[in-house]
Design a protein around this motif. Structure first.
Motif, PDB file in Angstrom:
ATOM      1  N   PHE A   1       0.822  -1.212   0.000  1.00 10.76           N
ATOM      2  CA  PHE A   1       0.000   0.000   0.000  1.00 10.76           C
ATOM      3  C   PHE A   1       0.858   1.265   0.000  1.00 10.76           C
ATOM      4  CE2 PHE A   1      -3.822  -2.400   1.754  1.00 10.76           C
ATOM      5  CZ  PHE A   1      -4.600  -2.164   0.631  1.00 10.76           C
ATOM      6  N   LEU A   2       1.941   1.252   0.746  1.00  5.75           N
ATOM      7  CA  LEU A   2       2.790   2.435   0.854  1.00  5.75           C
ATOM      8  C   LEU A   2       3.375   2.846  -0.495  1.00  5.75           C
ATOM      9  CD1 LEU A   2       4.384   4.579   2.423  1.00  5.75           C
ATOM     10  CD2 LEU A   2       6.127   2.816   2.877  1.00  5.75           C
ATOM     11  N   TRP A   3       4.055   1.922  -1.166  1.00  3.40           N
ATOM     12  CA  TRP A   3       4.771   2.276  -2.385  1.00  3.40           C
ATOM     13  C   TRP A   3       3.844   2.440  -3.587  1.00  3.40           C
ATOM     14  CZ3 TRP A   3       9.183   4.217  -1.316  1.00  3.40           C
ATOM     15  CH2 TRP A   3       9.904   3.758  -0.207  1.00  3.40           C
ATOM     16  N   SER A   4       2.764   1.683  -3.640  1.00  7.51           N
ATOM     17  CA  SER A   4       1.817   1.876  -4.747  1.00  7.51           C
ATOM     18  C   SER A   4       1.087   3.202  -4.597  1.00  7.51           C
ATOM     19  CB  SER A   4       0.816   0.721  -4.811  1.00  7.51           C
ATOM     20  OG  SER A   4       0.026   0.646  -3.633  1.00  7.51           O
ATOM     21  N   GLY A   5       0.804   3.601  -3.357  1.00 13.56           N
ATOM     22  CA  GLY A   5       0.169   4.897  -3.122  1.00 13.56           C
ATOM     23  C   GLY A   5       1.055   6.050  -3.546  1.00 13.56           C
ATOM     24  N   LEU A   6       2.344   5.943  -3.288  1.00 11.66           N
ATOM     25  CA  LEU A   6       3.286   6.985  -3.714  1.00 11.66           C
ATOM     26  C   LEU A   6       3.340   7.082  -5.239  1.00 11.66           C
ATOM     27  CD1 LEU A   6       6.229   6.439  -1.179  1.00 11.66           C
ATOM     28  CD2 LEU A   6       4.561   8.324  -1.218  1.00 11.66           C
ATOM     29  N   ALA A   7       3.238   5.941  -5.916  1.00 15.42           N
ATOM     30  CA  ALA A   7       3.233   5.956  -7.384  1.00 15.42           C
ATOM     31  C   ALA A   7       2.002   6.680  -7.921  1.00 15.42           C
ATOM     32  CB  ALA A   7       3.286   4.523  -7.912  1.00 15.42           C
ATOM     33  N   LEU A   8       0.851   6.463  -7.284  1.00  9.37           N
ATOM     34  CA  LEU A   8      -0.372   7.161  -7.714  1.00  9.37           C
ATOM     35  C   LEU A   8      -0.262   8.659  -7.464  1.00  9.37           C
ATOM     36  CD1 LEU A   8      -3.123   4.666  -6.476  1.00  9.37           C
ATOM     37  CD2 LEU A   8      -2.472   5.155  -8.850  1.00  9.37           C
ATOM     38  N   LEU A   9       0.346   9.037  -6.350  1.00 11.14           N
ATOM     39  CA  LEU A   9       0.585  10.460  -6.093  1.00 11.14           C
ATOM     40  C   LEU A   9       1.457  11.057  -7.195  1.00 11.14           C
ATOM     41  CD1 LEU A   9       1.211  10.629  -2.230  1.00 11.14           C
ATOM     42  CD2 LEU A   9      -0.696  11.657  -3.490  1.00 11.14           C
ATOM     43  N   GLY A  10       2.446  10.305  -7.613  1.00  8.59           N
ATOM     44  CA  GLY A  10       3.315  10.762  -8.694  1.00  8.59           C
ATOM     45  C   GLY A  10       2.556  10.949  -9.997  1.00  8.59           C
ATOM     46  N   LEU A  11       1.626  10.061 -10.301  1.00  7.34           N
ATOM     47  CA  LEU A  11       0.822  10.200 -11.517  1.00  7.34           C
ATOM     48  C   LEU A  11      -0.034  11.453 -11.464  1.00  7.34           C
ATOM     49  CD1 LEU A  11      -0.275   6.501 -12.124  1.00  7.34           C
ATOM     50  CD2 LEU A  11       1.106   7.911 -13.662  1.00  7.34           C
ATOM     51  N   GLY A  12      -0.535  11.774 -10.264  1.00 12.12           N
ATOM     52  CA  GLY A  12      -1.302  13.004 -10.126  1.00 12.12           C
ATOM     53  C   GLY A  12      -0.440  14.240 -10.286  1.00 12.12           C
ATOM     54  N   ALA A  13       0.741  14.233  -9.666  1.00 13.88           N
ATOM     55  CA  ALA A  13       1.621  15.404  -9.689  1.00 13.88           C
ATOM     56  C   ALA A  13       2.262  15.623 -11.051  1.00 13.88           C
ATOM     57  CB  ALA A  13       2.702  15.243  -8.614  1.00 13.88           C
TER      58      ALA A  13
ATOM     59  N   ASN B   1       1.116  14.468 -14.134  1.00 17.18           N
ATOM     60  CA  ASN B   1       0.167  13.961 -15.126  1.00 17.18           C
ATOM     61  C   ASN B   1       0.429  14.457 -16.540  1.00 17.18           C
ATOM     62  OD1 ASN B   1      -1.867  16.432 -15.647  1.00 17.18           O
ATOM     63  ND2 ASN B   1      -1.319  16.381 -13.470  1.00 17.18           N
ATOM     64  N   SER B   2       1.152  15.547 -16.672  1.00 19.00           N
ATOM     65  CA  SER B   2       1.453  16.070 -18.006  1.00 19.00           C
ATOM     66  C   SER B   2       2.890  15.761 -18.407  1.00 19.00           C
ATOM     67  CB  SER B   2       1.219  17.585 -18.050  1.00 19.00           C
ATOM     68  OG  SER B   2       2.022  18.241 -17.075  1.00 19.00           O
ATOM     69  N   GLY B   3       3.513  14.822 -17.713  1.00 22.36           N
ATOM     70  CA  GLY B   3       4.888  14.460 -18.016  1.00 22.36           C
ATOM     71  C   GLY B   3       5.016  13.672 -19.304  1.00 22.36           C
ATOM     72  N   SER B   4       6.245  13.252 -19.603  1.00 23.32           N
ATOM     73  CA  SER B   4       6.506  12.512 -20.834  1.00 23.32           C
ATOM     74  C   SER B   4       5.874  11.124 -20.780  1.00 23.32           C
ATOM     75  CB  SER B   4       8.022  12.361 -21.039  1.00 23.32           C
ATOM     76  OG  SER B   4       8.572  11.538 -20.033  1.00 23.32           O
ATOM     77  N   GLU B   5       5.740  10.525 -21.967  1.00 20.94           N
ATOM     78  CA  GLU B   5       5.174   9.186 -22.042  1.00 20.94           C
ATOM     79  C   GLU B   5       5.979   8.188 -21.212  1.00 20.94           C
ATOM     80  OE1 GLU B   5       5.771  11.087 -24.632  1.00 20.94           O
ATOM     81  OE2 GLU B   5       4.040  11.148 -25.995  1.00 20.94           O
ATOM     82  N   VAL B   6       7.295   8.326 -21.253  1.00 22.55           N
ATOM     83  CA  VAL B   6       8.158   7.407 -20.514  1.00 22.55           C
ATOM     84  C   VAL B   6       7.934   7.534 -19.007  1.00 22.55           C
ATOM     85  CG1 VAL B   6      10.551   6.814 -19.961  1.00 22.55           C
ATOM     86  CG2 VAL B   6       9.915   7.364 -22.322  1.00 22.55           C
ATOM     87  N   LEU B   7       7.846   8.786 -18.502  1.00 24.67           N
ATOM     88  CA  LEU B   7       7.634   9.005 -17.069  1.00 24.67           C
ATOM     89  C   LEU B   7       6.291   8.433 -16.629  1.00 24.67           C
ATOM     90  CD1 LEU B   7       8.432  10.227 -14.361  1.00 24.67           C
ATOM     91  CD2 LEU B   7       7.409  12.406 -15.109  1.00 24.67           C
ATOM     92  N   ILE B   8       5.248   8.681 -17.421  1.00 27.99           N
ATOM     93  CA  ILE B   8       3.915   8.173 -17.079  1.00 27.99           C
ATOM     94  C   ILE B   8       3.924   6.651 -17.005  1.00 27.99           C
ATOM     95  CG2 ILE B   8       1.527   7.965 -17.856  1.00 27.99           C
ATOM     96  CD1 ILE B   8       2.258  10.702 -16.713  1.00 27.99           C
ATOM     97  N   LEU B   9       4.542   6.011 -17.977  1.00 27.70           N
ATOM     98  CA  LEU B   9       4.599   4.555 -17.986  1.00 27.70           C
ATOM     99  C   LEU B   9       5.432   4.020 -16.825  1.00 27.70           C
ATOM    100  CD1 LEU B   9       4.878   3.614 -21.770  1.00 27.70           C
ATOM    101  CD2 LEU B   9       2.925   3.309 -20.241  1.00 27.70           C
TER     102      LEU B   9
END
Length: 441
Positions: A321-333, A335-343
């Motif tokens: 839960f801890l590390w997957s939650g941080l990944a979702l926070l990153g997707l929110g922060a 969200n307009s990043g490069s295709e590679v970063l999003i993936l």
């Protein structure tokens, strides 16, 4: 000479391996039928002229069906037996999937997807309780976790096969896509032929002679009821034990952590093309991204399966839960990043959530005794799908009104709730036999 060791301490044999396939096949079909709707959704929307309302409702319909099927399947499995209910799911998979080929309205498709969802809900309690009641304790966690891997494998096949059918067919190819699970359902039905009843369930119904016969058949002629030690102190329990004497707390834990671990996953699978499109992944990036992320879910579950006995259930759930939650926070922060970063961020979420995913079937089967095990799994399945259905229904609305960033933040918040519940309530059961794990003392 009589062997004194418990049936939970024997080596894994061919019967256990075949039973894993028989039980895991339901999870494979489950992953396929629930994911295939996301593949067909864009063409389906055009073919049936679906509004946003019906898109969300059809995507959530199977989850609503799982809610009803979980309660029904758990109740039937504990009363009629594991073997008798083992063929209900495959039968509905076949008939319901074939019927989708001829649908002409949103309502008809909703009802069929609801029926298929009921079959999925029935599968969870019957397949997992039957499997866990035969498995040696050393292999209990990894083998139950394997069912989750098969779920994601089925989901991956849905994207591969579904996209192939769409590319090879015409405007109505979505009909073949939605009917395709019937093939897997037919194979599953055939594979399950010859499955014996659970000796533990037979004993709970006072059918000792039948139970002993199956024990000898599965474990060898030197084994008998004496090698099933938990039955020495077996007692009659009712479903009300789920809410009393400590089982209510366990049911709360299972339901909440299960719900929090699947809401983001189900939402992503139902609307993967839309979510990836909102994250600026279009065309080939979106198509290949859907498959790659699904495969990473499988990899995450495989890693978790291999670690489940070494790092323990509790630690795995908290870290997941801890590390997957941080990944979702990153997707929110970002969200307009490069295709590679999003993936990369989506891939990190897929890998780390694997721990929570595999424990969905391990914890409820370990924390409740034979008399109410299937019902407990059914209740956990049903209650977790309430949140998943609501979350799935809200995804297109959230993307339209709030945007992708807030949608990802909401998913991260759900994961945080799962983390807090795991920290407060998750027990450790890796070294316990079924009697010990289910005991309240």
């Amino acid at each position: 000479m009589t062997i004194s060791r418990s049936v939970e301490d024997v080596p894994l044999n061919n019967f256990h391996k075949l039973l894993t396939i028989r039980s895991g096949g339901g999870s494979f079909v489950d992953g396929y039928v629930l994911s295939i709707i996301g593949v067909a959704m864009l063409q389906l929307t055009s073919g049936l002229n679906l509004s946003d309302f019906w898109q969300g409702l059809i995507a959530a319909s199977a989850l609503i069906g799982i809610f009803c099927g979980g309660f029904l399947g758990g109740w039937l499995t504990d009363r009629l037996g594991r073997k008798n209910v083992f063929f209900v799911g495959p039968t509905i998979f076949i008939l319901g999937s074939l019927a989708q080929f001829w649908v002409e309205s949103a309502m008809a498709l909703f009802l069929l997807r609801f029926l298929i969802g009921m079959a999925v809900g029935i599968e969870y309690p019957v397949a997992t309780s039957l499997l866990v009641e035969f498995l040696p304790r050393k292999y209990r966690g990894p083998r139950l976790a394997t069912l989750t891997i098969l779920w994601f494998a089925g989901a991956a096949l849905a994207y591969v096969a579904g996209n192939f059918i769409l590319s090879a067919g015409g405007d109505d190819a979505w009909r073949l896509v939605l009917a395709s699970p019937a093939v897997i359902g037919a194979i599953l039905f055939a594979v399950r032929m010859g499955t014996p009843e659970s000796p533990r369930w037979l004993l709970s119904k006072g059918r000792a002679a039948e139970a002993e016969s199956i024990i000898r058949q599965v474990y060898g002629p030197d084994f008998s009821l004496k090698n099933l030690p938990e039955q020495a102190e077996a007692k009659k329990l009712s479903v009300w034990n789920l809410l009393h004497s400590g089982y209510g707390k366990r049911m709360l834990f299972v339901s909440v952590f299960w719900t929090c671990s699947i809401i983001p996953v189900f939402a992503v699978y139902a609307f993967a093309p839309k979510v990836l499109q909102a994250l600026n992944l279009k065309g080939d990036w979106a198509s290949f991204g859907s498959v790659a992320i699904t495969l990473l879910f499988v990899v995450g579950c495989i890693i978790a399966t291999r670690l489940i006995n070494s790092i323990g259930r509790r630690s795995m759930l908290i870290q997941s839960f801890l590390w997957s939650g941080l990944a979702l926070l990153g997707l929110g922060a970002f969200n307009s990043g490069s295709e590679v970063l999003i993936l990369l961020l989506f891939g990190a979420y897929a890998l780390f959530i694997g721990g929570a995913q595999v424990l969905q079937l391990v914890y409820p089967n370990e924390l409740f005794p034979t008399e109410i095990r299937a019902f407990a799994v059914g209740v956990g399945t049903s209650l977790s799908r309430v949140g998943a259905a609501v979350g799935t229904y809200l995804v297109p609305i959230s993307l339209e009104t709030l945007g992708i960033a807030q949608t990802m933040y909401a998913a991260a918040a759900v994961t945080l709730v799962g983390l807090l519940v795991a920290w407060a309530l998750a027990p450790e059961t890796r070294s316990l036999n079924l009697q010990q794990a289910a005991s309240l003392t």
